[in-house]
Design an enzyme around this catalytic site. Structure first.
Site, short mmCIF file in Angstrom:
data_model
loop_
_atom_site.label_atom_id
_atom_site.label_comp_id
_atom_site.label_asym_id
_atom_site.label_seq_id
_atom_site.Cartn_x
_atom_site.Cartn_y
_atom_site.Cartn_z
N ARG A 1 47.89 39.22 -38.47
CA ARG A 1 47.98 39.88 -37.16
C ARG A 1 46.99 39.26 -36.17
O ARG A 1 47.29 39.08 -34.98
CB ARG A 1 47.71 41.37 -37.33
CG ARG A 1 47.71 42.19 -36.05
CD ARG A 1 47.49 43.67 -36.39
NE ARG A 1 47.45 44.52 -35.20
CZ ARG A 1 46.36 44.77 -34.51
NH1 ARG A 1 45.20 44.23 -34.88
NH2 ARG A 1 46.39 45.57 -33.44
N TYR B 1 58.90 48.16 -57.57
CA TYR B 1 59.32 49.56 -57.54
C TYR B 1 58.57 50.31 -58.64
O TYR B 1 58.65 49.95 -59.81
CB TYR B 1 60.83 49.66 -57.77
CG TYR B 1 61.66 48.99 -56.70
CD1 TYR B 1 62.27 49.74 -55.70
CD2 TYR B 1 61.85 47.60 -56.69
CE1 TYR B 1 63.03 49.14 -54.72
CE2 TYR B 1 62.61 46.99 -55.72
CZ TYR B 1 63.20 47.76 -54.72
OH TYR B 1 63.95 47.15 -53.75
N GLU C 1 41.85 47.33 -23.11
CA GLU C 1 41.80 47.37 -24.57
C GLU C 1 40.50 48.06 -24.97
O GLU C 1 39.41 47.63 -24.55
CB GLU C 1 41.86 45.95 -25.14
CG GLU C 1 41.43 45.81 -26.59
CD GLU C 1 42.29 46.63 -27.54
OE1 GLU C 1 41.71 47.42 -28.32
OE2 GLU C 1 43.52 46.49 -27.50
N ASP D 1 53.54 51.56 -31.52
CA ASP D 1 53.25 52.65 -32.45
C ASP D 1 53.01 53.98 -31.74
O ASP D 1 53.12 55.04 -32.36
CB ASP D 1 52.01 52.31 -33.29
CG ASP D 1 52.31 51.29 -34.38
OD1 ASP D 1 53.49 50.95 -34.56
OD2 ASP D 1 51.36 50.85 -35.05
N GLY E 1 55.13 40.82 -40.18
CA GLY E 1 56.29 39.96 -40.36
C GLY E 1 56.94 39.66 -39.03
O GLY E 1 57.16 40.57 -38.23
#
Length: 427
Positions: free
Chosen positions: A88, A188, A13, A280, A27
């Site tokens: 996270r 929105y 890392e 990612d 989520g």
């Protein structure tokens, strides 16, 4: 997954902390929670779970309530797992704390070199430390050195790969009395739109999306200032989040906020030699599908499923894995994951643009949204979640793992055939 399979690994890392306080949230959806269940972590993550109440969709200019949906209330009944947001940092901390042997995880190790040898791959970090291995898993984000090595060995990426058309201000806010835990909100609005999720004890996890005047090409250095953040917030501060709450109220309660460009793209090369990508580094998407972390877990499970097949076909996982075995393992992994990620990434991108009211399709979407039923939301969710990866022939996990697999497929068939909650016994 590797530790529980008895497979030796080393994790490098680059950051100095394995669970940094980066101000981000994620989520956890049923597909990710099922995998965490298989890792014996249900109790730890359940401590952060909140029962879903409802999801509001509002016009950010007029405050009009398009729709209040409650479809996620049915997730536990149909899949055995709920869906909720948490920091996270907490997710990474729980995963790290669950490792029995933490000596395999090394921080402050920035990889600078990957070499393909005849029978292995050699890794070197900036501090001079080295090791060799049979597989190189590049879970190293959008600026992946592993992907760069893969592309150098194959073909250059398309010119628009990982360009950012939007930026995001994301953060965490203290609870607001008018927003109880378990409520979600979509606002929105052109130029700047928003998402808010109320987690445990009403802590708010939120995102603001800004359409950029021009796309940012991948590789260009992008740094946003506090003035940039303030400008984004100013463009939506008057918007109604829910009755009695404006975006300015969420902002006033903030604990932290950061801004980043939202790169999007699926790498057309997932592997080369002993190297492969996940997370990612290979499937970067906007947050609108709440699938970034969950799909990273699915990719890890898919790879481990293929890797474990080598344990049963050879004398364990060791330095004698042939190149032919490596190729077969990674070919199957890439083939299985690529099609699924194309669909999910496209879904997330579409929702982002609809939320920013881009183009005539967005107007049609918000108009149709008023007529959406919970059954419609539920069916779309099940179409993605029933196809989720899990660890196969696995030795750990509760009865909910199999319940998800069987019950979600049954529920989807019923909805596709009859299209109402009553047919599921949920009305």
């Amino acid at each position: 997954m590797l530790e529980m399979s008895g497979i030796s690994y080393i994790l490098y890392e680059s950051y100095h902390d394995i669970a940094p306080d980066a101000g981000a949230s994620l989520g956890l959806m049923p597909n990710g929670l099922r995998i965490l269940d298989q890792l014996g972590l249900t109790d730890k993550f359940d401590a952060f779970q909140v029962v879903h109440d409802y999801w509001e969709h509002r016009d950010g200019e007029t405050g009009e309530l398009y729709k209040r949906s409650m479809f996620m209330k049915h997730y536990p009944t149909l899949m055995g797992y709920d869906g909720f947001f948490m920091a996270r940092q907490d997710v990474l901390r729980l995963l790290y704390d669950s490792l029995e042997n933490k000596s395999r995880v090394h921080v402050s190790k920035r990889v600078i070199s990957i070499q393909e040898l005849d029978d292995s791959a050699a890794i070197e970090a900036a501090d001079g430390s080295r090791f060799s291995c049979d597989f190189v898993a590049g879970a190293d984000g959008v600026r992946s050195i592993v992907r760069n090595n893969i592309l150098a060995a194959t073909v250059a990426a398309p010119t628009d790969y990982l360009q950012a058309e939007a930026a995001c201000v994301f953060g965490i806010s203290k609870p607001i009395p008018q927003i109880p835990a378990g409520r979600h909100f979509t606002i929105y609005r052109p130029k700047v739109s928003g998402l808010v999720f109320a987690g445990l004890n009403g802590r708010l996890y939120w995102f603001l999306f800004k359409l950029l005047p021009e796309p940012i090409e991948y590789g260009k250095t992008t740094s946003f200032t506090q003035a940039d953040i303030d400008e984004v917030v100013a463009n939506i501060s008057d918007a109604c989040v829910t009755d009695g709450v404006r975006w300015a109220d969420v902002w006033a309660a903030r604990e932290q906020a950061l801004m980043t460009a939202l790169e999007e793209g699926l790498s057309h090369s997932w592997k080369s030699g002993r190297m492969f990508l996940l997370g990612d580094s290979v499937h970067k998407m906007v947050p609108h599908a709440a699938m970034g972390a969950n799909q990273a877990m699915e990719s890890a499970a898919c790879f481990v499923n293929n890797l474990r097949k080598l344990q049963t076909s050879s004398d364990g996982i060791g330095p004698r894995i042939s190149r032919a075995q490596v190729d077969q393992c990674l070919d199957e992994y890439a083939k299985r994951r690529q099609d699924r990620m194309e669909v999910i990434s496209k879904t997330a991108a579409t929702f982002c643009r609809m939320q920013l009211k881009i183009g005539p399709a967005a107007k049609g979407f918000t108009g149709a949204l008023r007529h959406f039923r919970d059954e419609d939301f539920l069916q779309k969710g099940l179409e993605q979640l029933t196809a989720a990866e899990k660890l196969e022939d696995w030795h750990c996990g509760s009865s909910q793992v199999e319940y998800y697999s069987v019950q979600s497929a049954k529920a989807l068939k019923v909805l596709q055939a009859k299209g109402d909650l009553a047919s599921l016994g949920l009305a």
